[in-house]
Design a protein around this motif. Structure first.
Motif, PDB file in Angstrom:
ATOM      1  N   MET A  85       1.070  -0.523   0.084  1.00  0.00           N
ATOM      2  CA  MET A  85       0.212  -0.228  -0.087  1.00  0.00           C
ATOM      3  C   MET A  85       0.617   1.415  -0.047  1.00  0.00           C
ATOM      4  SD  MET A  85      -0.699   0.445   4.254  1.00  0.00           S
ATOM      5  CE  MET A  85      -1.968   1.821   4.293  1.00  0.00           C
ATOM      6  N   ARG A  86       0.072   2.192  -0.851  1.00  0.00           N
ATOM      7  CA  ARG A  86       0.973   3.708  -0.634  1.00  0.00           C
ATOM      8  C   ARG A  86       0.801   4.216   1.229  1.00  0.00           C
ATOM      9  NH1 ARG A  86       0.136   8.694  -0.431  1.00  0.00           N
ATOM     10  NH2 ARG A  86      -2.398   8.408  -0.388  1.00  0.00           N
ATOM     11  N   PRO A  87       2.084   4.380   1.668  1.00  0.00           N
ATOM     12  CA  PRO A  87       1.481   5.054   2.684  1.00  0.00           C
ATOM     13  C   PRO A  87       1.067   6.184   3.193  1.00  0.00           C
ATOM     14  CG  PRO A  87       4.364   4.834   1.908  1.00  0.00           C
ATOM     15  CD  PRO A  87       3.132   4.355   0.994  1.00  0.00           C
ATOM     16  N   ILE A  88       0.322   5.974   4.318  1.00  0.00           N
ATOM     17  CA  ILE A  88      -0.744   7.403   3.906  1.00  0.00           C
ATOM     18  C   ILE A  88      -0.161   8.172   5.103  1.00  0.00           C
ATOM     19  CG2 ILE A  88      -3.370   7.947   5.168  1.00  0.00           C
ATOM     20  CD1 ILE A  88      -2.749   6.182   2.308  1.00  0.00           C
ATOM     21  N   ARG A  89      -0.323   8.718   5.493  1.00  0.00           N
ATOM     22  CA  ARG A  89       0.570  10.608   6.018  1.00  0.00           C
ATOM     23  C   ARG A  89      -0.143  11.068   6.758  1.00  0.00           C
ATOM     24  NH1 ARG A  89       5.835  12.457   5.310  1.00  0.00           N
ATOM     25  NH2 ARG A  89       4.730  14.362   4.690  1.00  0.00           N
ATOM     26  N   PHE A  90      -0.606  11.725   7.936  1.00  0.00           N
ATOM     27  CA  PHE A  90      -1.825  12.395   8.104  1.00  0.00           C
ATOM     28  C   PHE A  90      -1.393  12.913   9.314  1.00  0.00           C
ATOM     29  CE2 PHE A  90      -2.400   8.221   9.913  1.00  0.00           C
ATOM     30  CZ  PHE A  90      -3.259   8.716  11.586  1.00  0.00           C
ATOM     31  N   ALA A  91      -1.416  14.881   9.643  1.00  0.00           N
ATOM     32  CA  ALA A  91      -1.225  15.319  10.719  1.00  0.00           C
ATOM     33  C   ALA A  91      -1.725  15.098  11.747  1.00  0.00           C
ATOM     34  CB  ALA A  91      -0.798  17.004  10.250  1.00  0.00           C
ATOM     35  N   LEU A  92      -1.701  15.282  12.675  1.00  0.00           N
ATOM     36  CA  LEU A  92      -2.343  14.705  14.056  1.00  0.00           C
ATOM     37  C   LEU A  92      -2.423  15.386  15.353  1.00  0.00           C
ATOM     38  CD1 LEU A  92      -4.169  12.931  15.686  1.00  0.00           C
ATOM     39  CD2 LEU A  92      -2.466  11.813  16.146  1.00  0.00           C
ATOM     40  N   CYS A  93      -3.554  16.256  16.274  1.00  0.00           N
ATOM     41  CA  CYS A  93      -2.743  17.441  16.868  1.00  0.00           C
ATOM     42  C   CYS A  93      -4.450  16.934  18.335  1.00  0.00           C
ATOM     43  CB  CYS A  93      -2.961  18.585  16.890  1.00  0.00           C
ATOM     44  SG  CYS A  93      -4.602  19.531  15.840  1.00  0.00           S
ATOM     45  N   SER A  94      -4.426  17.422  19.070  1.00  0.00           N
ATOM     46  CA  SER A  94      -5.601  17.375  20.181  1.00  0.00           C
ATOM     47  C   SER A  94      -5.786  18.492  21.239  1.00  0.00           C
ATOM     48  CB  SER A  94      -5.449  16.040  20.955  1.00  0.00           C
ATOM     49  OG  SER A  94      -6.903  15.746  21.400  1.00  0.00           O
ATOM     50  N   ASP A  95      -6.864  18.284  21.931  1.00  0.00           N
ATOM     51  CA  ASP A  95      -7.048  19.837  22.784  1.00  0.00           C
ATOM     52  C   ASP A  95      -5.718  20.729  22.516  1.00  0.00           C
ATOM     53  OD1 ASP A  95      -8.101  17.722  25.197  1.00  0.00           O
ATOM     54  OD2 ASP A  95      -6.509  16.558  23.912  1.00  0.00           O
ATOM     55  N   LEU A  96      -6.376  21.336  21.370  1.00  0.00           N
ATOM     56  CA  LEU A  96      -5.944  23.164  21.288  1.00  0.00           C
ATOM     57  C   LEU A  96      -6.761  23.545  22.344  1.00  0.00           C
ATOM     58  CD1 LEU A  96      -5.034  25.459  19.918  1.00  0.00           C
ATOM     59  CD2 LEU A  96      -7.223  25.527  19.558  1.00  0.00           C
ATOM     60  N   HIS A  97      -7.673  23.749  22.908  1.00  0.00           N
ATOM     61  CA  HIS A  97      -8.413  24.381  24.169  1.00  0.00           C
ATOM     62  C   HIS A  97      -7.785  25.808  24.683  1.00  0.00           C
ATOM     63  CE1 HIS A  97      -9.805  21.428  27.150  1.00  0.00           C
ATOM     64  NE2 HIS A  97      -8.437  20.668  26.367  1.00  0.00           N
ATOM     65  N   CYS A  98      -8.703  26.732  22.699  1.00  0.00           N
ATOM     66  CA  CYS A  98      -8.076  28.146  22.215  1.00  0.00           C
ATOM     67  C   CYS A  98      -8.718  28.635  23.214  1.00  0.00           C
ATOM     68  CB  CYS A  98      -8.697  27.836  21.263  1.00  0.00           C
ATOM     69  SG  CYS A  98      -8.451  29.209  20.505  1.00  0.00           S
ATOM     70  N   ASP A  99      -9.979  28.982  23.932  1.00  0.00           N
ATOM     71  CA  ASP A  99     -10.493  29.329  24.717  1.00  0.00           C
ATOM     72  C   ASP A  99      -9.675  29.552  25.625  1.00  0.00           C
ATOM     73  OD1 ASP A  99     -13.588  30.535  22.940  1.00  0.00           O
ATOM     74  OD2 ASP A  99     -13.164  27.969  23.242  1.00  0.00           O
ATOM     75  N   LEU A 100      -9.370  28.823  26.419  1.00  0.00           N
ATOM     76  CA  LEU A 100      -8.486  29.172  27.837  1.00  0.00           C
ATOM     77  C   LEU A 100      -7.126  28.965  27.978  1.00  0.00           C
ATOM     78  CD1 LEU A 100      -9.595  25.414  28.860  1.00  0.00           C
ATOM     79  CD2 LEU A 100     -11.427  27.301  28.884  1.00  0.00           C
ATOM     80  N   VAL A 101      -6.365  29.447  26.834  1.00  0.00           N
ATOM     81  CA  VAL A 101      -5.051  29.687  26.630  1.00  0.00           C
ATOM     82  C   VAL A 101      -5.207  31.038  25.751  1.00  0.00           C
ATOM     83  CG1 VAL A 101      -3.728  27.599  26.942  1.00  0.00           C
ATOM     84  CG2 VAL A 101      -4.826  28.296  24.802  1.00  0.00           C
ATOM     85  N   PRO A 102      -3.701  32.339  26.494  1.00  0.00           N
ATOM     86  CA  PRO A 102      -3.631  33.034  25.412  1.00  0.00           C
ATOM     87  C   PRO A 102      -3.275  32.989  23.892  1.00  0.00           C
ATOM     88  CG  PRO A 102      -1.331  33.040  26.875  1.00  0.00           C
ATOM     89  CD  PRO A 102      -2.583  31.778  26.840  1.00  0.00           C
ATOM     90  N   ASP A 103      -3.001  32.291  23.690  1.00  0.00           N
ATOM     91  CA  ASP A 103      -1.643  32.003  22.085  1.00  0.00           C
ATOM     92  C   ASP A 103      -2.371  30.689  21.450  1.00  0.00           C
ATOM     93  OD1 ASP A 103      -0.703  29.887  24.107  1.00  0.00           O
ATOM     94  OD2 ASP A 103       1.723  30.272  23.122  1.00  0.00           O
ATOM     95  N   GLY A 104      -3.720  30.923  21.762  1.00  0.00           N
ATOM     96  CA  GLY A 104      -3.869  29.294  21.190  1.00  0.00           C
ATOM     97  C   GLY A 104      -3.872  29.269  19.251  1.00  0.00           C
ATOM     98  N   ARG A 105      -4.745  30.695  19.031  1.00  0.00           N
ATOM     99  CA  ARG A 105      -4.530  31.084  17.459  1.00  0.00           C
ATOM    100  C   ARG A 105      -2.711  30.844  16.816  1.00  0.00           C
ATOM    101  NH1 ARG A 105      -8.868  32.981  19.048  1.00  0.00           N
ATOM    102  NH2 ARG A 105     -10.601  33.128  17.672  1.00  0.00           N
ATOM    103  N   ARG A 106      -2.146  30.743  17.434  1.00  0.00           N
ATOM    104  CA  ARG A 106      -1.048  30.869  17.505  1.00  0.00           C
ATOM    105  C   ARG A 106      -0.579  29.150  16.454  1.00  0.00           C
ATOM    106  NH1 ARG A 106       4.256  29.001  19.172  1.00  0.00           N
ATOM    107  NH2 ARG A 106       3.187  29.357  21.118  1.00  0.00           N
ATOM    108  N   ARG A 107      -0.989  28.553  17.980  1.00  0.00           N
ATOM    109  CA  ARG A 107      -0.336  27.446  18.408  1.00  0.00           C
ATOM    110  C   ARG A 107      -1.430  26.653  17.116  1.00  0.00           C
ATOM    111  NH1 ARG A 107       1.535  25.517  22.797  1.00  0.00           N
ATOM    112  NH2 ARG A 107       1.904  27.438  24.304  1.00  0.00           N
ATOM    113  N   LEU A 108      -2.295  27.012  16.956  1.00  0.00           N
ATOM    114  CA  LEU A 108      -3.027  26.468  15.603  1.00  0.00           C
ATOM    115  C   LEU A 108      -2.684  26.680  13.840  1.00  0.00           C
ATOM    116  CD1 LEU A 108      -5.840  24.611  14.254  1.00  0.00           C
ATOM    117  CD2 LEU A 108      -7.219  26.756  14.590  1.00  0.00           C
ATOM    118  N   LYS A 109      -2.483  27.831  13.911  1.00  0.00           N
ATOM    119  CA  LYS A 109      -1.655  28.190  13.234  1.00  0.00           C
ATOM    120  C   LYS A 109      -0.227  27.087  12.538  1.00  0.00           C
ATOM    121  CE  LYS A 109      -0.338  32.815  10.225  1.00  0.00           C
ATOM    122  NZ  LYS A 109       1.494  32.230  10.619  1.00  0.00           N
ATOM    123  N   GLU A 110       0.279  27.338  13.808  1.00  0.00           N
ATOM    124  CA  GLU A 110       1.963  26.476  13.628  1.00  0.00           C
ATOM    125  C   GLU A 110       1.504  24.962  12.775  1.00  0.00           C
ATOM    126  OE1 GLU A 110       5.743  25.165  15.889  1.00  0.00           O
ATOM    127  OE2 GLU A 110       5.054  27.021  16.699  1.00  0.00           O
TER     128      GLU A 110
END
Length: 310
Positions: free
Chosen positions: A1-26
Motif C-alpha cells: 500500500m502507498r503510505p498514508i501520512r496524516f497530521a494529528l493534534c488534540s486539545d487545543l482549548h483555544c478559549d483557555l490559553v492566550p496563544d491558541g490561534r498561534r498554536r493552531l496556525k503553526e
C-alpha cells in the motif's frame, strides 16, 4: 500500500490559553509543509460561538481533508448538534477512507442516566461525574456494521480513551469484543490502532493486538483545581484562570503519523513546560495511565498479521 501520512493534534482549548490561534496556525503550516494526506484534531478545539468562527474556518480551509472529533469541552456552552455544525462534522460519529486506511471518528460523549443515554450539552457532564463517557448501543452497532463493511486496515479516533472503562469509555470492553469478532471473521488484525486525546499525555499500550495511543495536547497538561501557580503575568492569569491549574507547553505539540504495511510511525516533538513541571507543583505527574511530559515521543509501532506487540 502507498503510505498514508496524516497530521494529528488534540486539545487545543483555544478559549483557555492566550496563544491558541498561534498554536493552531503553526500546526496548519506544519501539515502544509509536510504535505499530509489529511489532518485530524481529537477534541476540545474551542467553544462553538461567533468569536471562534475564524478557527473553524481556518480548519476547514486547510487545503486538504480536515476532520474533527468531538471532545467533552466542545459542548460546555452549546448542544452537541451545535458543536457538530460549527466544526463542520458530518455527524457526531462517522467514518472515512484515506487510501488503504479506513478511519472511524467515535463519540463517547454521552451520560448514562436513568432515562437512557444523554448527549453532553451545556456542560451537563460536570453534574454527573460517575455517569460519563459512554458510546452506547446505537453507536456500537453502527461501529460493528461499519467495520464489517470495509476490508482496509482501520484506525479509530476518539477524544476519550477506548482502552479501558476505568480511564476512558465505560463500554470500551464491548467495543473490544467487536474488534475481536471482526478479526475472527476476516482472519486478520483489522483494527490496528485507537488514538485519543483528553488526558493531555503521550503514551501507548497494546491490548489484543491493538495499539492504544494517547496524543498530547497542543497547549497544556491539566493538573488540578487544588494547584495555584502564576506562570505568565498576573494579567494573563486573570484573563485565563485555568492556567493556575495547568502546566502549559512553551511550544505546541503535534505530530505526523505514517501508516505503511509494516508499521505505524509517529514523529516526535519536544518542548518544555512554562514554569514548574507538574511534579514540582505537587501533582502526581500522570493521567490516564501515562506520565505528564512536554513531548510527543517518536515511535515505530510494528504491524503483524497475527496481532501487534508493544
Amino acid at each position: 500500500m502507498r503510505p498514508i501520512r496524516f497530521a494529528l493534534c488534540s486539545d487545543l482549548h483555544c478559549d483557555l490559553v492566550p496563544d491558541g490561534r498561534r498554536r493552531l496556525k503553526e500546526f496548519l503550516e506544519f501539515a502544509e509543509r509536510r504535505k499530509a494526506d489529511f489532518i485530524i484534531h481529537l477534541g476540545d478545539f474551542c467553544y462553538a460561538n461567533e468569536r471562534n468562527r475564524d478557527l473553524a474556518e481556518a480548519w476547514g480551509a486547510a487545503g486538504r481533508p480536515a476532520y474533527q472529533v468531538l471532545g467533552n469541552h466542545d459542548m460546555d456552552h452549546n448542544t452537541k448538534q451545535q458543536a457538530v455544525e460549527f466544526l463542520g462534522m458530518p455527524a457526531p460519529f462517522y467514518s472515512f477512507d484515506a487510501g488503504e486506511v479506513h478511519c472511524i471518528a467515535a463519540d463517547p460523549n454521552h451520560l448514562a442516566l436513568a432515562g437512557g443515554l444523554q448527549d453532553y450539552g451545556f456542560g451537563n457532564y460536570f453534574a454527573h461525574p460517575a455517569k460519563l463517557n459512554w458510546l452506547g448501543d446505537a453507536q456500537l452497532e453502527w461501529l460493528r456494521a461499519d467495520l464489517e463493511g470495509t476490508d482496509k486496515k482501520t484506525i479509530v479516533f476518539s477524544h476519550q480513551s477506548l482502552a479501558d472503562p476505568v480511564f476512558g469509555a465505560k463500554d470500551s470492553e464491548r467495543l473490544q469484543e467487536i474488534f475481536r469478532r471482526e478479526n475472527a471473521r476476516c482472519g486478520r488484525q483489522k483494527v490496528i490502532a485507537c488514538m485519543n486525546g483528553h488526558d493531555h499525555t503521550d503514551g501507548v499500550r497494546v491490548q489484543e493486538g491493538v495499539y492504544y495511543i494517547s496524543v498530547n495536547s497542543l497547549s497544556f497538561f491539566y493538573m488540578s483545581s487544588d494547584i495555584n501557580v502564576v506562570r505568565y503575568s498576573q494579567q494573563i492569569t486573570e484573563q485565563y484562570p485555568i492556567l493556575r491549574e495547568a502546566a502549559p507547553y512553551r511550544e505546541p505539540l503535534y505530530t505526523l503519523v505514517s501508516v505503511t504495511d509494516e508499521a505505524i510511525f509517529v514523529e516526535g516533538r519536544d518542548t518544555e513546560f512554562v514554569g514548574p513541571a507538574p511534579r514540582e507543583c505537587g501533582h502526581c505527574g500522570h493521567a490516564g495511565r501515562h506520565p505528564a511530559t512536554a513531548c510527543i515521543r517518536p515511535r515505530e509501532l510494528r504491524l503483524a498479521a497475527g496481532g501487534n506487540r508493544a
